[in-house]
Design an enzyme around this catalytic site. Structure first.
Site, PDB file in Angstrom:
ATOM      1  N   ASP A  52       0.879  -1.173  -0.091  1.00 38.79           N
ATOM      2  CA  ASP A  52       0.084  -0.030  -0.122  1.00 38.79           C
ATOM      3  C   ASP A  52       0.845   1.320   0.051  1.00 38.79           C
ATOM      4  OD1 ASP A  52      -2.572   0.836  -0.162  1.00 38.79           O
ATOM      5  OD2 ASP A  52      -2.704   1.767   1.708  1.00 38.79           O
ATOM      6  N   SER A  53       0.345   2.139  -0.740  1.00 40.96           N
ATOM      7  CA  SER A  53       1.451   3.553  -0.820  1.00 40.96           C
ATOM      8  C   SER A  53       0.690   4.646  -1.242  1.00 40.96           C
ATOM      9  CB  SER A  53       2.148   3.234  -1.966  1.00 40.96           C
ATOM     10  OG  SER A  53       1.623   3.021  -3.173  1.00 40.96           O
TER      11      SER A  53
HETATM   12  P1  IMP Z   1      -2.302   1.613  -4.092  1.00 43.87           P
HETATM   13  O1  IMP Z   1      -1.866   1.094  -5.550  1.00 43.87           O
HETATM   14  O2  IMP Z   1      -3.304   1.553  -3.102  1.00 43.87           O
HETATM   15  O3  IMP Z   1      -0.960   1.606  -3.253  1.00 43.87           O
HETATM   16  O4  IMP Z   1      -2.361   3.273  -4.340  1.00 43.87           O
HETATM   17  C1  IMP Z   1      -1.285   4.140  -4.383  1.00 43.87           C
HETATM   18  C2  IMP Z   1      -1.779   5.488  -5.091  1.00 43.87           C
HETATM   19  O5  IMP Z   1      -0.604   6.350  -4.308  1.00 43.87           O
HETATM   20  C3  IMP Z   1      -1.566   5.504  -6.381  1.00 43.87           C
HETATM   21  O6  IMP Z   1      -2.839   5.542  -7.091  1.00 43.87           O
HETATM   22  C4  IMP Z   1      -0.917   6.986  -6.758  1.00 43.87           C
HETATM   23  O7  IMP Z   1      -2.050   7.857  -6.681  1.00 43.87           O
HETATM   24  C5  IMP Z   1      -0.235   7.196  -5.520  1.00 43.87           C
HETATM   25  N1  IMP Z   1       1.165   6.656  -5.578  1.00 43.87           N
HETATM   26  C6  IMP Z   1       1.779   5.667  -4.677  1.00 43.87           C
HETATM   27  N2  IMP Z   1       3.100   5.741  -5.261  1.00 43.87           N
HETATM   28  C7  IMP Z   1       3.492   6.518  -6.170  1.00 43.87           C
HETATM   29  C8  IMP Z   1       4.502   6.910  -7.050  1.00 43.87           C
HETATM   30  O8  IMP Z   1       5.593   6.153  -7.013  1.00 43.87           O
HETATM   31  N3  IMP Z   1       4.297   7.990  -7.644  1.00 43.87           N
HETATM   32  C9  IMP Z   1       2.826   8.586  -7.765  1.00 43.87           C
HETATM   33  N4  IMP Z   1       1.918   8.502  -7.259  1.00 43.87           N
HETATM   34  C10 IMP Z   1       2.265   7.419  -6.355  1.00 43.87           C
END
Ligand code: IMP
Length: 202
Positions: A73-74
């Site tokens: 998660d990010s």
């Molecule tokens: P996840 O797939 O639930 O982890 O969603 C992470 C969301 O955080 C993504 O849709 C992006 O909006 C944002 N995000 C996470 N990592 C990055 C990155 O490396 N660059 C730009 N946006 C990111």
């Protein structure tokens, strides 16, 4: 070691397999699709760790007892917004998960915030869940500042707005070659790689 990836995103399988190969890690990333698909999970715990754990355990529940699962998660946490959008980064502008709309919203919300108060950090959490409740958590962060307007064409999501500390260019201007050495994801991955290596020689 086989790692089943708790994600519906096929692109992530390829990206993580590349990271593993680049680090000469003896792992095979297997998509959730290959084992019947990723179960629907509400990412509602309010934390990166909580959401990643929830995804890992949901997929693990479908697999044989000896299986190992990886979930991530990010998001981007902005100081002036008390850490928002944070865990809501993917759907900041609405439930349609539209990255262009998310970027436009963050640009607009931050428009009047003065330089010096535009600090932000990207965060990535990786959770590995295995047999008998085994669980490891790896966190990576990359601090920096938000630009007034998006710049650069590479990358995805909020990349064009974010300038990592020590650089003059945005993630989207720096491109994958540089980003992959300093990013929140690379830093979390480096910790996971250390753990896999240590485990392998035990
Ligand atoms: P996840 O797939 O639930 O982890 O969603 C992470 C969301 O955080 C993504 O849709 C992006 O909006 C944002 N995000 C996470 N990592 C990055 C990155 O490396 N660059 C730009 N946006 C990111």
């Amino acid at each position: 070691m086989k790692l089943f990836l708790a994600s519906g995103n096929a692109h992530k399988v390829a990206e993580l397999q590349e990271l593993a190969n680049a680090a000469s890690l003896p792992i095979e990333i297997v998509s959730a699709k290959a084992v019947g698909g990723m179960p629907e999970v509400a990412e509602d715990t309010g934390t990166f760790v909580g959401n990643a754990r929830k995804k890992a355990l949901a997929l693990r529940a479908k697999l044989p007892a000896e299986a190992w699962v990886l979930a991530d998660d990010s998001g981007v946490c902005v100081d002036a917004l008390g850490g928002a959008p944070g865990v809501e980064s993917a759907y900041y502008a609405g439930p349609q998960h539209d990255s262009a709309a998310n970027l436009a919203k963050l640009t607009a919300v931050m428009r009047d915030v003065p330089k010096g108060m535009r600090g932000a950090q990207f965060v990535c959490v990786l959770v590995v869940a295995g047999p008998a409740g085994a669980e490891e958590i790896f966190e990576g962060a990359c601090g920096g500042e938000l630009l007034g307007e998006p710049r650069g064409g590479a990358g995805f999501g909020y990349d064009p707005l974010f300038v990592p500390t020590g650089f003059a260019q945005s993630y989207a201007e720096l491109g994958e070659e540089v980003k992959s050495t300093i990013s929140h994801r690379a830093r979390a991955w480096a910790k996971l790689a250390e753990w896999i290596k240590a485990r392998d020689t035990r």
